[in-house]
Design a protein around this motif. Structure first.
Motif, PDB file in Angstrom:
ATOM      1  N   GLU A  34      -9.367 -27.508 -25.848  1.00  0.00           N
ATOM      2  CA  GLU A  34     -10.112 -27.955 -24.661  1.00  0.00           C
ATOM      3  C   GLU A  34     -11.601 -28.104 -24.962  1.00  0.00           C
ATOM      4  OE1 GLU A  34      -8.481 -25.947 -21.368  1.00  0.00           O
ATOM      5  OE2 GLU A  34      -9.852 -26.865 -19.928  1.00  0.00           O
ATOM      6  N   GLU A  35     -12.117 -27.166 -25.713  1.00  0.00           N
ATOM      7  CA  GLU A  35     -13.553 -27.212 -26.028  1.00  0.00           C
ATOM      8  C   GLU A  35     -13.887 -28.450 -26.878  1.00  0.00           C
ATOM      9  OE1 GLU A  35     -15.557 -25.265 -24.575  1.00  0.00           O
ATOM     10  OE2 GLU A  35     -17.436 -25.607 -25.650  1.00  0.00           O
ATOM     11  N   TRP A  36     -13.022 -28.765 -27.841  1.00  0.00           N
ATOM     12  CA  TRP A  36     -13.280 -29.939 -28.683  1.00  0.00           C
ATOM     13  C   TRP A  36     -13.185 -31.223 -27.859  1.00  0.00           C
ATOM     14  CZ3 TRP A  36     -15.580 -30.222 -33.177  1.00  0.00           C
ATOM     15  CH2 TRP A  36     -15.549 -29.146 -34.065  1.00  0.00           C
ATOM     16  N   VAL A  37     -12.179 -31.279 -26.979  1.00  0.00           N
ATOM     17  CA  VAL A  37     -12.033 -32.491 -26.155  1.00  0.00           C
ATOM     18  C   VAL A  37     -13.250 -32.633 -25.239  1.00  0.00           C
ATOM     19  CG1 VAL A  37     -10.682 -33.541 -24.281  1.00  0.00           C
ATOM     20  CG2 VAL A  37      -9.506 -32.591 -26.270  1.00  0.00           C
ATOM     21  N   THR A  38     -13.656 -31.544 -24.623  1.00  0.00           N
ATOM     22  CA  THR A  38     -14.799 -31.591 -23.700  1.00  0.00           C
ATOM     23  C   THR A  38     -16.079 -31.986 -24.428  1.00  0.00           C
ATOM     24  OG1 THR A  38     -13.764 -29.823 -22.457  1.00  0.00           O
ATOM     25  CG2 THR A  38     -16.081 -30.213 -21.995  1.00  0.00           C
ATOM     26  N   LYS A  39     -16.348 -31.322 -25.533  1.00  0.00           N
ATOM     27  CA  LYS A  39     -17.606 -31.582 -26.234  1.00  0.00           C
ATOM     28  C   LYS A  39     -17.578 -32.934 -26.964  1.00  0.00           C
ATOM     29  CE  LYS A  39     -20.070 -28.082 -24.989  1.00  0.00           C
ATOM     30  NZ  LYS A  39     -19.286 -27.031 -24.523  1.00  0.00           N
ATOM     31  N   GLY A  40     -16.374 -33.416 -27.260  1.00  0.00           N
ATOM     32  CA  GLY A  40     -16.276 -34.684 -27.985  1.00  0.00           C
ATOM     33  C   GLY A  40     -16.292 -35.903 -27.081  1.00  0.00           C
ATOM     34  N   LYS A  41     -16.214 -35.669 -25.780  1.00  0.00           N
ATOM     35  CA  LYS A  41     -16.139 -36.774 -24.817  1.00  0.00           C
ATOM     36  C   LYS A  41     -17.334 -37.725 -24.994  1.00  0.00           C
ATOM     37  CE  LYS A  41     -14.990 -37.402 -19.918  1.00  0.00           C
ATOM     38  NZ  LYS A  41     -15.259 -38.779 -19.946  1.00  0.00           N
ATOM     39  N   ASP A  42     -17.040 -39.004 -25.088  1.00  0.00           N
ATOM     40  CA  ASP A  42     -18.041 -40.064 -25.268  1.00  0.00           C
ATOM     41  C   ASP A  42     -18.798 -39.976 -26.598  1.00  0.00           C
ATOM     42  OD1 ASP A  42     -17.363 -41.027 -22.737  1.00  0.00           O
ATOM     43  OD2 ASP A  42     -18.824 -39.720 -21.757  1.00  0.00           O
ATOM     44  N   LYS A  43     -18.363 -39.086 -27.479  1.00  0.00           N
ATOM     45  CA  LYS A  43     -19.010 -38.989 -28.789  1.00  0.00           C
ATOM     46  C   LYS A  43     -18.000 -39.259 -29.896  1.00  0.00           C
ATOM     47  CE  LYS A  43     -22.643 -35.754 -27.471  1.00  0.00           C
ATOM     48  NZ  LYS A  43     -23.209 -34.408 -27.588  1.00  0.00           N
ATOM     49  N   LEU A  44     -16.813 -38.687 -29.741  1.00  0.00           N
ATOM     50  CA  LEU A  44     -15.772 -38.859 -30.761  1.00  0.00           C
ATOM     51  C   LEU A  44     -14.845 -40.002 -30.360  1.00  0.00           C
ATOM     52  CD1 LEU A  44     -14.883 -35.080 -31.292  1.00  0.00           C
ATOM     53  CD2 LEU A  44     -16.179 -36.548 -32.860  1.00  0.00           C
ATOM     54  N   ASP A  45     -14.227 -40.630 -31.356  1.00  0.00           N
ATOM     55  CA  ASP A  45     -13.238 -41.679 -31.055  1.00  0.00           C
ATOM     56  C   ASP A  45     -11.900 -41.050 -30.670  1.00  0.00           C
ATOM     57  OD1 ASP A  45     -14.978 -43.714 -31.480  1.00  0.00           O
ATOM     58  OD2 ASP A  45     -14.368 -44.084 -33.557  1.00  0.00           O
ATOM     59  N   GLN A  46     -11.405 -40.179 -31.538  1.00  0.00           N
ATOM     60  CA  GLN A  46     -10.090 -39.591 -31.243  1.00  0.00           C
ATOM     61  C   GLN A  46     -10.055 -38.108 -31.606  1.00  0.00           C
ATOM     62  OE1 GLN A  46      -6.450 -41.650 -31.855  1.00  0.00           O
ATOM     63  NE2 GLN A  46      -7.433 -43.637 -32.100  1.00  0.00           N
ATOM     64  N   VAL A  47      -9.388 -37.361 -30.738  1.00  0.00           N
ATOM     65  CA  VAL A  47      -9.180 -35.922 -30.965  1.00  0.00           C
ATOM     66  C   VAL A  47      -7.670 -35.696 -30.998  1.00  0.00           C
ATOM     67  CG1 VAL A  47      -9.549 -33.593 -30.063  1.00  0.00           C
ATOM     68  CG2 VAL A  47     -11.294 -35.358 -29.686  1.00  0.00           C
ATOM     69  N   VAL A  48      -7.172 -35.358 -32.181  1.00  0.00           N
ATOM     70  CA  VAL A  48      -5.737 -35.073 -32.324  1.00  0.00           C
ATOM     71  C   VAL A  48      -5.572 -33.562 -32.414  1.00  0.00           C
ATOM     72  CG1 VAL A  48      -3.710 -35.370 -33.814  1.00  0.00           C
ATOM     73  CG2 VAL A  48      -5.300 -37.278 -33.472  1.00  0.00           C
ATOM     74  N   ILE A  49      -4.625 -33.047 -31.655  1.00  0.00           N
ATOM     75  CA  ILE A  49      -4.421 -31.591 -31.641  1.00  0.00           C
ATOM     76  C   ILE A  49      -3.130 -31.260 -32.386  1.00  0.00           C
ATOM     77  CG2 ILE A  49      -4.244 -29.533 -30.190  1.00  0.00           C
ATOM     78  CD1 ILE A  49      -6.795 -31.066 -29.559  1.00  0.00           C
ATOM     79  N   HIS A  50      -3.238 -30.348 -33.324  1.00  0.00           N
ATOM     80  CA  HIS A  50      -2.015 -29.873 -33.981  1.00  0.00           C
ATOM     81  C   HIS A  50      -1.352 -28.836 -33.064  1.00  0.00           C
ATOM     82  CE1 HIS A  50       0.163 -26.943 -36.571  1.00  0.00           C
ATOM     83  NE2 HIS A  50       0.865 -28.051 -36.654  1.00  0.00           N
ATOM     84  N   VAL A  51      -0.083 -29.088 -32.737  1.00  0.00           N
ATOM     85  CA  VAL A  51       0.611 -28.210 -31.782  1.00  0.00           C
ATOM     86  C   VAL A  51       1.852 -27.566 -32.404  1.00  0.00           C
ATOM     87  CG1 VAL A  51      -0.252 -29.537 -29.799  1.00  0.00           C
ATOM     88  CG2 VAL A  51       2.005 -30.084 -30.740  1.00  0.00           C
ATOM     89  N   GLY A  52       1.937 -27.637 -33.730  1.00  0.00           N
ATOM     90  CA  GLY A  52       3.098 -27.042 -34.395  1.00  0.00           C
ATOM     91  C   GLY A  52       3.110 -25.529 -34.227  1.00  0.00           C
ATOM     92  N   ALA A  53       4.318 -24.966 -34.091  1.00  0.00           N
ATOM     93  CA  ALA A  53       4.484 -23.515 -33.957  1.00  0.00           C
ATOM     94  C   ALA A  53       5.905 -23.172 -34.388  1.00  0.00           C
ATOM     95  CB  ALA A  53       4.245 -23.089 -32.513  1.00  0.00           C
ATOM     96  N   LEU A  54       6.144 -21.893 -34.611  1.00  0.00           N
ATOM     97  CA  LEU A  54       7.506 -21.502 -34.984  1.00  0.00           C
ATOM     98  C   LEU A  54       8.441 -21.599 -33.796  1.00  0.00           C
ATOM     99  CD1 LEU A  54       6.918 -18.465 -37.348  1.00  0.00           C
ATOM    100  CD2 LEU A  54       7.407 -20.850 -37.916  1.00  0.00           C
TER     101      LEU A  54
END
Ligand SMILES: CC(=O)N[C@@H]([C@@H](O)[C@H](O)[C@H](O)CO)[C@@H](O)CC(=O)C(=O)O
Length: 320
Positions: free
Chosen positions: A68-88
């Motif tokens: 959430e923090e990366w998406v919020t802070k990256g808004k209008d600055k970053l092109d794409q935010v991909v989140i790794h959601v892998g888990a056991l």
């Protein structure tokens, strides 16, 4: 589907999760980190909570907060935010996927479960499909990293017919040195618009020749600018200059690999180069030694990586 207008391409920094000396996540520096990537390294895509981000060492709640923090802070600055959601746990993976969709991430990626492992392509696909279905509007990437997961199912095999099973499948993050497998992924899927993201930074140029459309890696946090110069040279078909850049990057990676290189050392180097405190890693990882950091700093200086001044062709050849 709310798919991005643009395919994920170019450099994608595998972000570090900054921590305090007490081992808590240091959210306060993430805004500064975004600006650093964009302004100093020319990197506008990020891959959050992956290997470099110690995603599997964080709690589910921490992973959500970091995303959430990366998406919020990256808004209008970053092109794409991909989140790794892998888990056991499939349930946890689905929870993280849903959360990524809710916060407005641009994509999700998943590694193969690595304790109780899928032994066949079909079983792995079934697992990935269940996770992807939890975020049906998000592009889905498979994160192939067999050396760490121990799941050796070839990516080429996995990709065969994958969109029939996982309609949101958009690409592959390939963190392995098997260029035969990687090349065949590209060759056999030329009709698709998949993103082929290579994950071995020291071999990126070879993967570009094979058809990589982009790259996800730890070194793009601090060598993004230099690697972008290599991408530009490759784009201009100046292979000799591109190779010079790759060799220069290899000289650094080869040096640190010999000292012992992993997430802890990436944190130390990023702190040194960016000036943003990344803190120690979380157990079971150990903080990089002072000797490592001093040696890495000397090497970065000798390669002219610390000052960010452009290397001329001649000095590239001359650096050792
Ligand atoms: C095993 C590993 O950590 N590989 C790195 C590379 O960027 C790697 O650090 C680099 O090629 C240097 O060897 C990435 O593939 C990992 C990555 O993208 C991630 O953090 O998810």
């Amino acid at each position: 589907m709310a798919f991005p207008k643009k395919k994920l391409q170019g450099l994608v920094a595998a972000t570090i999760t900054p921590m305090t000396e007490n081992g808590e996540i240091n959210f306060s520096v993430i805004g500064q980190y975004v600006d650093y990537l964009v302004k100093e390294q020319g990197v506008k895509n990020i891959f959050v909570n992956g290997t470099t981000g110690e995603g599997l060492s964080l709690s589910i709640s921490e992973r959500c907060q970091v995303a959430e923090e990366w998406v919020t802070k990256g808004k209008d600055k970053l092109d794409q935010v991909v989140i790794h959601v892998g888990a056991l746990s499939l349930k946890e993976s689905q929870e993280l996927a849903q959360h990524a969709a809710e916060i407005g991430a641009d994509g999700i990626a998943v590694i193969a479960p690595f304790f109780l492992k899928p032994w066949t392509k079909d079983i792995l696909i079934n697992f990935l499909k269940e996770v992807a279905a939890a975020a049906p509007a998000l592009p889905f990437y498979y994160y192939h990293i067999p050396a760490l997961t121990g799941v050796k199912i070839r990516a080429e095999e996995l990709l065969d017919g994958i969109q029939d099973k996982i309609p949101t499948f958009q690409g592959l993050k390939f963190s392995d040195t098997d260029l035969l497998d990687f090349g065949q992924c590209v060759d056999q899927n030329r009709q698709q618009q998949f993103a082929f993201l290579f994950g071995v930074d020291e071999q990126l140029l070879s993967a570009l020749v094979m058809g990589a459309t982009g790259a996800v890696g730890s070194t793009y946090n601090y060598l993004g600018k230099k690697t972008n110069q290599m991408l530009e040279a490759f784009e201009r078909k100046d292979l000799s200059l591109a190779l010079n850049y790759q060799f220069c990057i290899q000289r650094f990676i080869n040096f640190v690999v010999k000292l012992g290189f992993g997430v802890s050392q990436t944190k130390a180097i990023m702190t040194l180069v960016s000036g943003i405190p990344m803190g120690p890693p979380r157990l079971p990882l150990q903080k990089a030694s002072r000797e490592f950091t001093d040696s890495a700093e000397a090497k970065l200086k000798s390669l002219d990586f610390l000052s960010f001044t452009d290397l001329k062709d001649g000095s590239l050849e001359a650096s050792s």
